[in-house]
Design an enzyme around this catalytic site. Structure first.
Site, PDB file in Angstrom:
ATOM      1  N   CYS A 130      76.136 -18.977 -31.253  1.00  0.00           N
ATOM      2  CA  CYS A 130      76.666 -20.321 -31.034  1.00  0.00           C
ATOM      3  C   CYS A 130      76.306 -20.808 -29.629  1.00  0.00           C
ATOM      4  O   CYS A 130      75.136 -21.001 -29.326  1.00  0.00           O
ATOM      5  CB  CYS A 130      78.166 -20.354 -31.307  1.00  0.00           C
ATOM      6  N   HIS A 169      78.089 -18.902 -36.806  1.00  0.00           N
ATOM      7  CA  HIS A 169      78.965 -17.774 -36.477  1.00  0.00           C
ATOM      8  C   HIS A 169      78.853 -16.711 -37.567  1.00  0.00           C
ATOM      9  O   HIS A 169      79.485 -16.837 -38.620  1.00  0.00           O
ATOM     10  CB  HIS A 169      80.417 -18.234 -36.367  1.00  0.00           C
ATOM     11  N   GLU A 172      80.169 -13.811 -37.632  1.00  0.00           N
ATOM     12  CA  GLU A 172      81.456 -13.139 -37.809  1.00  0.00           C
ATOM     13  C   GLU A 172      82.418 -13.942 -38.677  1.00  0.00           C
ATOM     14  O   GLU A 172      83.439 -13.417 -39.141  1.00  0.00           O
ATOM     15  CB  GLU A 172      82.089 -12.835 -36.448  1.00  0.00           C
TER      16      GLU A 172
END
Length: 213
Positions: A83, A193, A195
């Site tokens: 990011c 992202h 995750e």
């Protein structure tokens, strides 16, 4: 001693979820979240995460002398930007009237334009937030096991515009095509992202944890 993944903590970003995700996929690797340059320089690979603005990010990296750590580590060990961590890897951001960044990739960061209304009078919203498909521009070990056009989670108003098209690893569409992933040598970065991107994102993080460029 087990291999180690250092997550660079400069106070901007949800490091807890990223650290936990890396722990899940890294096998025998140790995940170390730290702002201590002496600790991070001994890690086998590094992750530069972040949310927010490039100016604030660069200010904090310089204050903690982490910008020097990143520049040195980028020459010798696997590194991943996520990011905002991707955006600061370029040379320049148009944000806040213009901000010089780390310069690991030639190119700059630009804002999504405020688009004209479509035929129904609707506009794409900025920031670009939510799920979007990523087209894989070229093969890379980080894409192993990840389907082309897989969905990933984005939150951003600015995007990378690399000067060298060979550095683009993946693209997404939001009003126009933009670089969603970049890579060269031992460095890679994602605008999305991983995750927060369910199983496909975990596959990417697992690939990074075992990547030997």
């Amino acid at each position: 001693m087990a291999a180690s993944i250092g997550v660079i903590d400069y106070g901007m970003g949800n490091l807890h979820s990223l650290g936990k995700a890396l722990e899940r996929v890294s096998g025998a690797s140790r995940v170390i979240v730290s702002y201590d340059t002496e600790v991070l320089k001994h890690c086998d690979r590094l992750v530069l995460p972040g949310v927010g603005g490039v100016r604030e990010c660069m200010n904090e990296l310089r204050r903690l002398e982490l910008n020097q750590l990143v520049a040195e580590a980028a020459r010798e060990k696997p590194m991943l930007g996520i990011c905002l961590g991707m955006q600061v890897m370029l040379e320049w951001s148009d944000e806040n009237g213009g901000v010089p960044a780390l310069g690991l990739f030639p190119g700059k960061v630009v804002r999504f334009p405020d688009p004209a209304p479509d035929a129904r009078g609707e506009r794409l919203k900025v920031p670009h937030m939510g799920w979007n498909r990523v087209h894989q521009s070229r093969p890379h070990p980080l894409w192993e096991g990840v389907p082309d056009e897989a969905w990933f989670y984005f939150v951003h108003s600015y995007h990378a515009s690399p000067a060298n098209s060979a550095h683009v690893l993946g693209t997404a569409e939001y009003g126009h095509a933009f670089a969603a992933a970049i890579a060269r040598d031992n460095i890679a970065a994602f605008q999305f992202h991983p995750e927060k991107s369910q199983s496909t994102g975990m596959t990417l993080l697992g690939n990074f944890a075992h990547w030997s460029p």
